[in-house]
Design an enzyme around this catalytic site. Sequence first.
Site, mmCIF file in Angstrom:
data_model
loop_
_atom_site.group_PDB
_atom_site.id
_atom_site.type_symbol
_atom_site.label_atom_id
_atom_site.label_comp_id
_atom_site.label_asym_id
_atom_site.label_seq_id
_atom_site.Cartn_x
_atom_site.Cartn_y
_atom_site.Cartn_z
ATOM 1 N N CYS A 70 14.147 15.084 -22.348
ATOM 2 C CA CYS A 70 15.260 15.583 -21.529
ATOM 3 C C CYS A 70 14.925 16.959 -20.945
ATOM 4 C CB CYS A 70 16.537 15.673 -22.357
ATOM 5 S SG CYS A 70 17.928 16.430 -21.468
ATOM 6 N N CYS A 73 17.318 20.012 -22.245
ATOM 7 C CA CYS A 73 17.254 20.552 -23.600
ATOM 8 C C CYS A 73 16.399 21.817 -23.593
ATOM 9 C CB CYS A 73 16.642 19.527 -24.551
ATOM 10 S SG CYS A 73 17.721 18.131 -24.944
ATOM 11 N N HIS A 116 22.071 18.166 -27.174
ATOM 12 C CA HIS A 116 21.897 17.010 -26.285
ATOM 13 C C HIS A 116 22.946 15.931 -26.520
ATOM 14 C CE1 HIS A 116 19.592 14.136 -23.802
ATOM 15 N NE2 HIS A 116 19.934 13.235 -24.713
ATOM 16 N N HIS A 167 22.231 14.670 -21.009
ATOM 17 C CA HIS A 167 22.608 15.961 -21.577
ATOM 18 C C HIS A 167 23.922 16.446 -20.959
ATOM 19 C CE1 HIS A 167 21.057 19.575 -23.790
ATOM 20 N NE2 HIS A 167 22.030 20.123 -23.085
ATOM 21 N N HIS A 169 26.211 18.329 -18.933
ATOM 22 C CA HIS A 169 25.982 19.297 -17.860
ATOM 23 C C HIS A 169 26.889 18.985 -16.675
ATOM 24 C CE1 HIS A 169 23.693 15.912 -16.247
ATOM 25 N NE2 HIS A 169 23.632 16.543 -15.077
ATOM 26 N N GLN A 171 27.510 20.435 -12.257
ATOM 27 C CA GLN A 171 26.793 20.949 -11.100
ATOM 28 C C GLN A 171 27.695 21.862 -10.277
ATOM 29 O OE1 GLN A 171 24.119 18.003 -9.063
ATOM 30 N NE2 GLN A 171 25.184 16.523 -10.355
#
Length: 353
Positions: A70, A73, A116, A167, A169, A171
Amino acid sequence: MKKTSTRLADGRELIYYDLRDDTVRDAVDRRPLDRTVTTSEIRRDELLGDAIAVASHRQGRTYHPPADECPLCPTQGDRLSEIPDSSYDVVVFENRFPSLAGDSGRCEVVCFTSDHDASFADLTEEQARLVLDAWTDRTSELSHLPAVEQVFCFENRGAEIGVTLGHPHGQIYAYPFTTPRTALMLRSLAAHKEATGGENLFDAVLERELAGERVVLESEHWAAFVPYAAHWPYEVHLYPKRRVPDLLALDEAARTEFPQVYLELLRRFDRIFGEGEPPTPYIAAWHQAPFGALAEFDGVTRDDFALHLELFTIRRTSGKLKFLAGSESGMSVFINDVPPERAAERLREVASS
């Protein structure tokens, strides 16, 4: 909050946001990366009056890597990633495969935690507040870029949404124009203001919803409800009770209360379809006023806009998704399978004990 800015091996900016003021971030990106080359281009549709981004370089972006590869990470030993340090609280960096770049704007990735296997709903209130502070700081910074007119912070969660990295996250897109959805809101805002002699449409909607049956939860500074004309099977709009145009204008009381309210909403979303169901896929989208001139919207100012978050899932029932087919994709007319009143009732039923 401590903020530390650095550069990745290919020149992209990376920013650590830390809970502790004494945290030192001096790890170096050891990857042999070439300078990022992008081909982002904005094209306008003459018939619809909107814009699209053409970004052919994104065809080569990372796609569903195994967990031990990933890129979000932290770096561990010889396993190098986008984050050079061995741990982090919150990290923001320029997207390696951006939809918008240069004169076409900017795209950033926001990593909510180094864990993660977590999700945003697993964060502590302190961690969620740090994410809010990062969103606010990036909104401020990006709004000063010459090419940027609107800043959009959002999270896609789940493979069903199209997420290619597991993971936790989100944007941030910094657009060089006012987005079509925001333009529609501003036109409705202007028309209502003129028709009512100055009444604010956002205020009227919030007041009406708070008096009705679609409220999901309400606190001192925030209100969450399923809108009257919800497009999606389960859709919640979260508003600060004091109207502000963007994240920058939230007062400390609203900032302090936000993590508790938002985490509760996300946890309810994961309980909509009952025990044993996979995590609910969702999109969480912050709507902020554009930073450019609003002259075309008949007397509307930035202060007339109401910051709010729209949270929705494309899952309509257990094991079934809501697809955007002929009416939705072809004519932009949504057909909702779940009555908004029933959706609100269900989201109240699954409140934390």
